[in-house]
Design a protein around this motif. Structure first.
Motif, PDB file in Angstrom:
ATOM      1  N   ASN A   1       0.863  -1.176   0.000  1.00 16.53           N
ATOM      2  CA  ASN A   1       0.000   0.000   0.000  1.00 16.53           C
ATOM      3  C   ASN A   1       0.902   1.229   0.000  1.00 16.53           C
ATOM      4  N   VAL A   2       0.540   2.239  -0.780  1.00 15.78           N
ATOM      5  CA  VAL A   2       1.442   3.373  -0.970  1.00 15.78           C
ATOM      6  C   VAL A   2       0.739   4.698  -0.695  1.00 15.78           C
ATOM      7  N   ILE A   3       1.450   5.575   0.016  1.00 14.48           N
ATOM      8  CA  ILE A   3       1.016   6.955   0.178  1.00 14.48           C
ATOM      9  C   ILE A   3       1.781   7.779  -0.845  1.00 14.48           C
ATOM     10  N   ILE A   4       1.061   8.290  -1.843  1.00 13.88           N
ATOM     11  CA  ILE A   4       1.638   9.100  -2.917  1.00 13.88           C
ATOM     12  C   ILE A   4       1.755  10.534  -2.419  1.00 13.88           C
ATOM     13  N   THR A   5       2.955  11.100  -2.444  1.00 17.96           N
ATOM     14  CA  THR A   5       3.091  12.500  -2.039  1.00 17.96           C
ATOM     15  C   THR A   5       3.805  13.300  -3.120  1.00 17.96           C
ATOM     16  N   ASP A   6       3.461  14.558  -3.202  1.00 17.10           N
ATOM     17  CA  ASP A   6       4.098  15.502  -4.122  1.00 17.10           C
ATOM     18  C   ASP A   6       3.643  16.891  -3.698  1.00 17.10           C
ATOM     19  N   ILE A   7       4.236  17.925  -4.264  1.00 23.32           N
ATOM     20  CA  ILE A   7       3.863  19.291  -3.881  1.00 23.32           C
ATOM     21  C   ILE A   7       2.651  19.797  -4.656  1.00 23.32           C
ATOM     22  N   SER A   8       2.219  19.058  -5.685  1.00 24.74           N
ATOM     23  CA  SER A   8       1.117  19.513  -6.531  1.00 24.74           C
ATOM     24  C   SER A   8      -0.120  18.653  -6.312  1.00 24.74           C
ATOM     25  N   GLU A   9      -1.207  19.286  -5.873  1.00 20.90           N
ATOM     26  CA  GLU A   9      -2.483  18.594  -5.690  1.00 20.90           C
ATOM     27  C   GLU A   9      -2.959  17.994  -7.009  1.00 20.90           C
ATOM     28  N   GLN A  10      -2.829  18.748  -8.077  1.00 18.72           N
ATOM     29  CA  GLN A  10      -3.259  18.268  -9.385  1.00 18.72           C
ATOM     30  C   GLN A  10      -2.482  17.025  -9.796  1.00 18.72           C
ATOM     31  N   SER A  11      -1.188  17.033  -9.545  1.00 20.00           N
ATOM     32  CA  SER A  11      -0.342  15.894  -9.936  1.00 20.00           C
ATOM     33  C   SER A  11      -0.668  14.643  -9.137  1.00 20.00           C
ATOM     34  N   ILE A  12      -0.907  14.799  -7.825  1.00 20.20           N
ATOM     35  CA  ILE A  12      -1.169  13.597  -7.020  1.00 20.20           C
ATOM     36  C   ILE A  12      -2.537  13.010  -7.350  1.00 20.20           C
ATOM     37  N   GLN A  13      -3.507  13.863  -7.645  1.00 18.93           N
ATOM     38  CA  GLN A  13      -4.824  13.331  -8.009  1.00 18.93           C
ATOM     39  C   GLN A  13      -4.772  12.603  -9.350  1.00 18.93           C
ATOM     40  N   LYS A  14      -3.986  13.121 -10.261  1.00 17.09           N
ATOM     41  CA  LYS A  14      -3.809  12.454 -11.562  1.00 17.09           C
ATOM     42  C   LYS A  14      -3.121  11.109 -11.377  1.00 17.09           C
ATOM     43  N   ALA A  15      -2.067  11.087 -10.561  1.00 16.58           N
ATOM     44  CA  ALA A  15      -1.341   9.838 -10.320  1.00 16.58           C
ATOM     45  C   ALA A  15      -2.225   8.821  -9.619  1.00 16.58           C
ATOM     46  N   LEU A  16      -3.060   9.300  -8.689  1.00 15.11           N
ATOM     47  CA  LEU A  16      -3.907   8.394  -7.896  1.00 15.11           C
ATOM     48  C   LEU A  16      -4.906   7.651  -8.770  1.00 15.11           C
ATOM     49  N   LYS A  17      -5.319   8.260  -9.878  1.00 16.23           N
ATOM     50  CA  LYS A  17      -6.299   7.634 -10.766  1.00 16.23           C
ATOM     51  C   LYS A  17      -5.770   6.356 -11.415  1.00 16.23           C
ATOM     52  N   SER A  18      -4.457   6.179 -11.414  1.00 16.42           N
ATOM     53  CA  SER A  18      -3.885   4.993 -12.055  1.00 16.42           C
ATOM     54  C   SER A  18      -3.842   3.788 -11.118  1.00 16.42           C
ATOM     55  N   TYR A  19      -4.337   3.955  -9.875  1.00 17.99           N
ATOM     56  CA  TYR A  19      -4.295   2.869  -8.897  1.00 17.99           C
ATOM     57  C   TYR A  19      -5.695   2.517  -8.403  1.00 17.99           C
ATOM     58  N   GLN A  20      -5.852   1.286  -7.905  1.00 20.77           N
ATOM     59  CA  GLN A  20      -7.095   0.878  -7.274  1.00 20.77           C
ATOM     60  C   GLN A  20      -7.242   1.590  -5.934  1.00 20.77           C
ATOM     61  N   LYS A  21      -8.485   1.795  -5.500  1.00 18.84           N
ATOM     62  CA  LYS A  21      -8.716   2.631  -4.315  1.00 18.84           C
ATOM     63  C   LYS A  21      -8.108   2.044  -3.050  1.00 18.84           C
ATOM     64  N   ASP A  22      -8.010   0.725  -2.948  1.00 13.13           N
ATOM     65  CA  ASP A  22      -7.452   0.116  -1.747  1.00 13.13           C
ATOM     66  C   ASP A  22      -5.926   0.031  -1.782  1.00 13.13           C
TER      67      ASP A  22
END
Length: 698
Positions: free
Chosen positions: A467-488
């Motif tokens: 399980n991974v916590i995706i971090t970055d300084i850009s809200e837009q970038s992390i939301q875009k990256a998050l879409k490539s993963y399953q919610k769990d």
């Protein structure tokens, strides 16, 4: 025509169903999916559905009736053709001729395979005869909270009669299997005009001549049960004996949960590492803050689907909602005995109920943990299993509330519960589950994880089960990256690694979402290439803050959580060949990278006693997909080497010993080796640069 229900969702789409009119199996799957989409109707993986069609026998070319039913381990909400079994109905019914009684149940499951029509069938489930011995074309077996509340009430049979009169049958509790199918058949024979059957402490059977009629029958029966319970709750006025304690405000609950979850995770992981889930929904708070919690929770759940996922009962923490969790030593002095007591009680349950051929005792730690005033925690092998366990216990809460409103809640006797939990067929199902991936049960926080090296590392970790916590300084970038993963699999949080508050928020998100953290990868970075005389104070400060101070603050906060868990951990810092090699126009960047490398060695020396391993991965020339190579850095490096920017990829590829282009995925593989394979290695540097002789560490 649109149908209106108050307690369930009517999701039947006439147009969509019409497109499947010539395919009864497709309609059955459609019905299953929309039933499974409403958790008030049935929980994830719970219940099963079926239909019967006329097919050509491939051996005789004669018409035969075939039953299509959800296979073992499936979920009706996501059911497709690969998840169902197709059996000759007549052959299944002929098994009555060889059935020898309750003691013969396990053998009967093996005989289901002799009834297979469709050779691509999923393994038939234990509930197969319950569908096959009933004559109806379409059948639903569901676990609605309202029906289980009625089924689990002390006077369930009488209440069934009060709600539905003579239109519903009732069969007392019995473990699923062939004999229960015979009991359903008998109930129908004695009551030929009924529309369904309530199974004591278990659930509901309903049916219809068409898929739509079956669907409507199920919804109408559930609606009637729900309305009956709702009226009883209104009449009683109080739920669960009324409120005993006041919940903390929402923000304080989350703060408290994030603080305590690493402690709970560590204790719940005494045998195998667990992933956590937290919920403080209104339903949960009403139950855990009530006067009846201490009475109801120890009784355990009634429906087999519930306790198979939640264990026979939860652990209630004897902690004040105002407890200072930051004082972890004092809190552990209260938590340790509570967990030991729970484990011993589970061991006693096993010893008192086991049979000569029972499987070995399983993990005795609690799955569901209740913190009055704060919320409910679940711990399991992965996030999905923990979340689903939490959902199932919420279903159990709804059942208790309904049963108590009607009359009095009853749970399954411990022996009955044990016989299902440790059923040899259930054990066989567990043994058939796919092997866990190398990073299963691990939680990783990755900085700079939305592109280039950081994204490749996050991808690799998730691919390998973490399980991974995706971090970055850009809200837009992390939301875009998050879409490539399953919610769990992943969550995301904005994190500027130069901000202590941001770092604390990121780790709070890790604890609240997954229970803690096991792996920290500092991949966030930037690069500035200038001669000494052109390097500004700002250039120097930003590199030191992002690369060096950020690494320091991440480790400082991360080890606080790892020490609470007492499960060890990994820190991997992404440095650079430039921290080892002296090159032109690189004074600020190279110094910061060298500081990262030596800080990693210092951390390794200090944290070894905690089994926290610290290693460094040194990339070089990772141009493809890397944000660092956008803009001034690429121009500066090109000028340093006297070449054009467009020639940089070829330049970097040609200068290493292997003449290879280095990709972000190559760096991710280096990090993966550190955390998954080199489990007795710390203080090391792995160069992933194609072989740069001047960067050899020795």
């Amino acid at each position: 025509m649109e149908k209106t229900f108050q307690y369930v969702d009517y999701l039947w789409d006439e147009q969509k169903a019409a497109s499947m009119a010539d395919d009864q199996v497709a309609l059955f799957l459609y019905r299953s999916n929309i039933l499974g989409a409403d958790l008030r109707i049935t929980n994830y993986g719970g219940g099963n559905t079926s239909c019967k069609t006329i097919e050509k026998d491939p051996l005789t070319n004669k018409d035969v009736e075939v039953m299509w039913v959800k296979g073992s381990g499936g979920d009706i909400g996501t059911l497709n053709r690969k998840g169902i079994a197709g059996l000759y109905t007549e052959r299944l019914r002929n098994l009555k001729n060889v059935y020898k009684g309750i003691q013969d149940e396990d053998r009967m499951v093996g005989l289901f395979n002799h009834c297979i029509y469709d050779l691509d069938s999923k393994a038939p489930s234990i509930d197969t005869p319950l569908h096959g011995l009933l004559p109806f074309k379409h059948i639903d077996h569901l676990h609605p909270d309202a029906l289980i509340a009625i089924a689990a009430a002390k006077d369930s049979k009488q209440i069934t009669k009060e709600i539905w009169g003579d239109s519903m049958g009732w069969v007392p509790w019995q473990r699923p299997g062939f004999d229960l199918g015979l009991q359903l058949e008998k109930c129908l024979k004695e009551n030929p005009d009924i529309r369904g059957i309530v199974l004591g402490s278990h659930g509901l059977f309903t049916w219809g001549d068409t898929s739509y009629q079956c669907y409507m029958n199920s919804l109408e029966v559930i609606e009637m049960a729900s309305e009956y319970i709702n009226q009883k709750i209104k009449q009683n006025g109080r739920v669960f004996g009324g409120q005993k304690i006041q919940a903390l405000p929402k923000e304080n609950r989350c703060e408290k949960a994030a603080e305590i979850m690493p402690l709970l995770r560590g204790l719940a992981s005494s045998e195998k590492a667990m992933i956590g889930h937290f919920t403080d929904s209104d339903t949960v708070l009403q139950y855990i803050n009530s006067n009846d919690l201490e009475k109801l929770a120890p009784m355990g759940t009634s429906c087999p689907d519930h306790f198979l996922r939640t264990k026979i009962k939860p652990l209630i923490l004897n902690l004040s909602k105002d407890e200072k969790i930051a004082d972890s030593k004092a809190v552990l002095e209260k938590l340790n005995p509570a967990f030991e007591k729970y484990r011993q009680e589970y061991a006693d349950y096993y010893e008192n109920c086991k049979h000569d051929n029972s499987p070995a005792i399983r993990d005795p730690n609690p799955v569901i943990i209740i913190y009055p005033g704060v919320g409910m925690f679940a711990f399991a092998k992965n996030k999905q299993t923990a979340r689903v366990a939490s959902e199932f216990y919420i279903n159990a809460i709804n059942v208790m509330r309904g049963a108590e409103a009607i009359s009095e809640y009853t749970a399954l006797p411990r022996q009955e519960a044990f016989d299902i939990e440790y059923w040899l067929l259930e054990e066989a199902k567990l043994q058939r589950m796919p092997a866990e991936k190398p990073l299963s049960r691990k939680v990783a926080l990755v900085t700079g994880a939305t592109g280039g090296i950081g994204k490749a590392i996050a991808d690799k970790f998730i691919e390998q089960g973490a399980n991974v916590i995706i971090t970055d300084i850009s809200e837009q970038s992390i939301q875009k990256a998050l879409k490539s993963y399953q919610k769990d699999d992943a969550t995301a949080v904005v994190c500027d690694v130069t901000s202590k508050d941001h770092i604390e928020s990121a780790f709070k998100k890790a604890c609240l979402t997954f229970g803690g953290v096991d792996i920290i990868v500092h991949s966030a970075g930037l690069a500035i290439s200038k001669p000494l005389e052109d390097t500004t104070d700002n250039d120097w400060d930003i590199l030191q803050n992002v690369l060096v101070k950020g690494q320091f603050m991440l480790a400082q906060k991360g080890i606080e959580i790892m020490r609470k868990q007492k499960m060890g951990g990994d820190i991997v810092n992404i440095a650079s060949k430039n921290g080892l090699v002296a090159g032109p126009n690189n004074i600020a960047y190279g110094t910061a990278k060298a500081a990262q490398q030596h800080m990693s060695r210092l951390m390794a020396a200090e944290l070894g006693k905690d089994h926290i391993r610290v290693n460094t991965v040194n990339p070089d020339g990772v141009i493809v997909g890397s944000k660092i190579w956008e803009g001034a850095w690429a121009k500066g490096r090109a000028e340093a080497y006297g070449i054009d920017v467009k020639d940089l990829p070829a330049h970097y590829a040609k200068r290493n010993l292997l003449n290879e282009i280095i990709l972000p995925e190559d760096i991710a593989n280096g990090v993966y080796v550190c955390v998954a394979i080199l489990n007795k290695s710390t203080g090391n540097t792995i160069n992933v640069d194609g072989g740069m002789a001047n960067a050899f560490v020795r």
